[in-house]
Design an enzyme around this catalytic site. Structure first.
Site, PDB file in Angstrom:
ATOM      1  N   SER A 110      65.311 -45.696  39.867  1.00  0.00           N
ATOM      2  CA  SER A 110      65.498 -45.032  38.571  1.00  0.00           C
ATOM      3  C   SER A 110      65.703 -43.529  38.730  1.00  0.00           C
ATOM      4  O   SER A 110      66.602 -43.107  39.441  1.00  0.00           O
ATOM      5  CB  SER A 110      64.301 -45.365  37.683  1.00  0.00           C
ATOM      6  OG  SER A 110      64.555 -44.990  36.357  1.00  0.00           O
TER       7      SER A 110
ATOM      8  N   ASP B 157      70.365 -41.042  33.960  1.00  0.00           N
ATOM      9  CA  ASP B 157      69.651 -41.052  35.242  1.00  0.00           C
ATOM     10  C   ASP B 157      70.393 -42.018  36.187  1.00  0.00           C
ATOM     11  O   ASP B 157      71.376 -42.640  35.782  1.00  0.00           O
ATOM     12  CB  ASP B 157      68.171 -41.409  35.024  1.00  0.00           C
ATOM     13  CG  ASP B 157      67.947 -42.853  34.627  1.00  0.00           C
ATOM     14  OD1 ASP B 157      68.866 -43.455  34.056  1.00  0.00           O
ATOM     15  OD2 ASP B 157      66.846 -43.388  34.885  1.00  0.00           O
TER      16      ASP B 157
ATOM     17  N   ASP C 262      70.062 -45.025  37.262  1.00  0.00           N
ATOM     18  CA  ASP C 262      70.297 -46.431  36.918  1.00  0.00           C
ATOM     19  C   ASP C 262      70.686 -46.607  35.453  1.00  0.00           C
ATOM     20  O   ASP C 262      70.761 -47.731  34.944  1.00  0.00           O
ATOM     21  CB  ASP C 262      69.107 -47.321  37.300  1.00  0.00           C
ATOM     22  CG  ASP C 262      67.874 -47.075  36.446  1.00  0.00           C
ATOM     23  OD1 ASP C 262      67.660 -45.924  36.039  1.00  0.00           O
ATOM     24  OD2 ASP C 262      67.139 -48.047  36.181  1.00  0.00           O
TER      25      ASP C 262
ATOM     26  N   ASP D 100      69.554 -46.184  32.408  1.00  0.00           N
ATOM     27  CA  ASP D 100      68.840 -46.734  31.251  1.00  0.00           C
ATOM     28  C   ASP D 100      68.413 -45.614  30.307  1.00  0.00           C
ATOM     29  O   ASP D 100      68.113 -45.855  29.150  1.00  0.00           O
ATOM     30  CB  ASP D 100      67.641 -47.608  31.665  1.00  0.00           C
ATOM     31  CG  ASP D 100      66.668 -46.908  32.588  1.00  0.00           C
ATOM     32  OD1 ASP D 100      66.977 -45.804  33.086  1.00  0.00           O
ATOM     33  OD2 ASP D 100      65.579 -47.456  32.826  1.00  0.00           O
TER      34      ASP D 100
HETATM   35 MG    MG Z   1      66.040 -45.232  34.874  1.00  0.00          MG
END
Ligand code: MG
Length: 451
Positions: free
Chosen positions: A97, A241, A243, A245
């Site tokens: 993340s 970020d 990844d 999300d």
């Molecule tokens: Mg993330």
């Protein structure tokens, strides 16, 4: 910080120094034992170590007889959606993340596309600890297939949302700057913006996994994007970020709105379409309650963590929800924090609003948050929290997650860290001075209690 962290959501560590292939394979085998034989989706963010970590995870899954569907480099929400769409028994997102480049992790996904809850996560932890798995014989070993349409499926699901008028958006031709930090959103997000008719000014949109800025999309890390927004005179700037999300938004004046306002904007837009209950975590801005009240809606609060919010949303059939760190969850598509979804909602909102993003932001209730932490290596944190609880028992308190004390237009939230000897202090008020003041007061008080 520990170099390998094991929690109910999976494992996280520094590559080569805690997070080794052996650890990863063991954990993936434990997860495959938990899901049982069947198809498991696996995907990853663009991190340089991703290929190695994914290979180790694949070995673990196949060794216990799981067939693996490899969706390649894509955002975590895309992997969650693929688990659901491909009717898999579970999924693994190989991503750390917002953590820096030296980190990687396995995030474990249950069969409905939600992260594992506490009970499920503990079960996997137990299996991994006891290494109680049966390795398959040659004829029962699992196999890997690739599925290259996960990103396209995700984009199509967003374009199909009833709230999104792609025709009108294409006519409007928003000019958009986007910073994907060379992460997993680097392919999907420009493609989505293109489908929405935007003129794109890309920054860090090569999925190399070499992060040119600190990966967390906090205002102080978005200096380059802000500069670009002003220089190119765009309508809006977006940053995610690694990844993808979490979404942060920058106004046309080059000012980051702060991640809390990504969710506040999405909530305002959605409740304008359809009243209902909003679910957010205990630390999310009070602007959410104010907006919900404007639209005759209510708010439910949960513990911090995507799974807590998602489960509550599922249970009460919430209209929208998420976390104040830029994580918007729209149940019409799936129960996971999803930056691409938040981008589409923001653009449609801006289109319907008709004026600038700055003006839209100013139409929202204005709050400022301050975040601090206090390190207390040798203190009994539970006893300290109990003492705070006693001292403030006459105030309006909420014990959903640690202690939250609420006043008329400000609050403070104290939470014990699960991984470090730390108490986190988050305060929100109408001004920065007031929020800082509240934090300062509680740091002093906790220091005094520790003595
Ligand atoms: Mg993330």
């Amino acid at each position: 910080m520990n170099k390998l962290m094991i929690s109910v959501s999976g494992i996280r560590g520094i590559v080569g120094d805690g997070l080794t292939p052996e650890v990863v394979t063991n954990y993936a085998a434990a997860f495959g034992t938990f899901t049982g034989q069947g198809r498991v989706v696996i995907g990853r963010d663009s991190r340089v170590s991703g290929e190695m970590v994914m290979a180790a995870a694949l070995a673990g899954l196949e060794a216990v007889g799981c067939d693996v569907i490899d969706v390649g480099i894509c955002p975590t929400p895309t992997i969650q959606l693929a688990v659901e769409n491909l009717k898999a028994v579970g999924g693994i997102a190989v991503t750390a993340s917002h953590n820096p480049i030296q980190w990687n992790a396995l995030k474990l996904i249950a069969k409905q596309g939600l992260f594992l809850d506490e009970r499920e996560g503990k079960k996997v932890q137990e299996i991994a600890g006891s290494k109680d798995f049966e390795f398959a014989t040659w004829d029962k070993v699992g196999h890997r297939t690739t599925y290259l349409r996960a990103v396209a499926d995700h984009i199509n699901a967003i374009l199909d949302l009833k709230y999104i008028n792609t025709h009108a958006l294409r006519k409007r031709k928003f000019k958009v700057a986007v910073d994907c930090v060379n992460g997993a959103g680097s392919t999907l997000i420009p493609e989505l913006l293109d489908k929405l008719g935007c003129q794109i000014v890309p920054l860090n949109c090569e999925p190399t996994g070499l992060f040119p800025r600190i990966p967390e999309p906090l205002p102080e890390n978005l200096v380059e994007l802000c500069r670009l927004v002003k220089k190119e005179e765009v309508d809006v700037g977006f940053a995610v970020d690694p990844d993808a999300d979490r979404l942060a938004i920058v106004s046309e004046r080059g000012i980051p709105l702060g991640e809390e306002y990504t969710l506040a904007l999405a909530v305002k837009f959605l409740l304008g379409k359809r009243r209902g209950t909003v679910v957010v975590n205990a630390s999310t801005t009070k602007a959410i309650e104010d907006v919900a009240a404007e639209y005759g809606s209510t708010v439910e609060r949960t513990k911090v963590g995507e799974i807590h919010v998602a489960k509550k949303m599922q249970q009460i059939k919430a209209t929208i929800g998420g976390e104040g760190n830029g994580g918007v969850i729209l149940p019409d598509i799936h129960l996971g924090r999803d930056a691409p979804v938040a981008i589409a909602l923001t653009l449609q909102h801006l289109l319907e609003w008709g004026e600038s993003l700055s003006e839209l932001y100013l139409s929202l209730p204005q709050y400022v948050m301050a975040k601090r932490k206090i390190e207390l290596a040798n203190a009994d944190l539970d006893a300290m929290m109990a003492e705070v609880e006693k001292r403030y028992s006459q105030e309006n308190c909420d014990f959903t997650d640690g202690i939250k004390i609420l006043w008329r237009d400000s609050w403070v939230h104290l939470r014990k860290s699960n991984t470090e000897p730390v108490i986190r202090i988050i305060a929100e008020a109408r001004s920065k001075e007031k929020a800082d003041q509240i934090c300062h007061k509680f740091i002093e008080e906790l220091t005094e209690i520790a003595r």
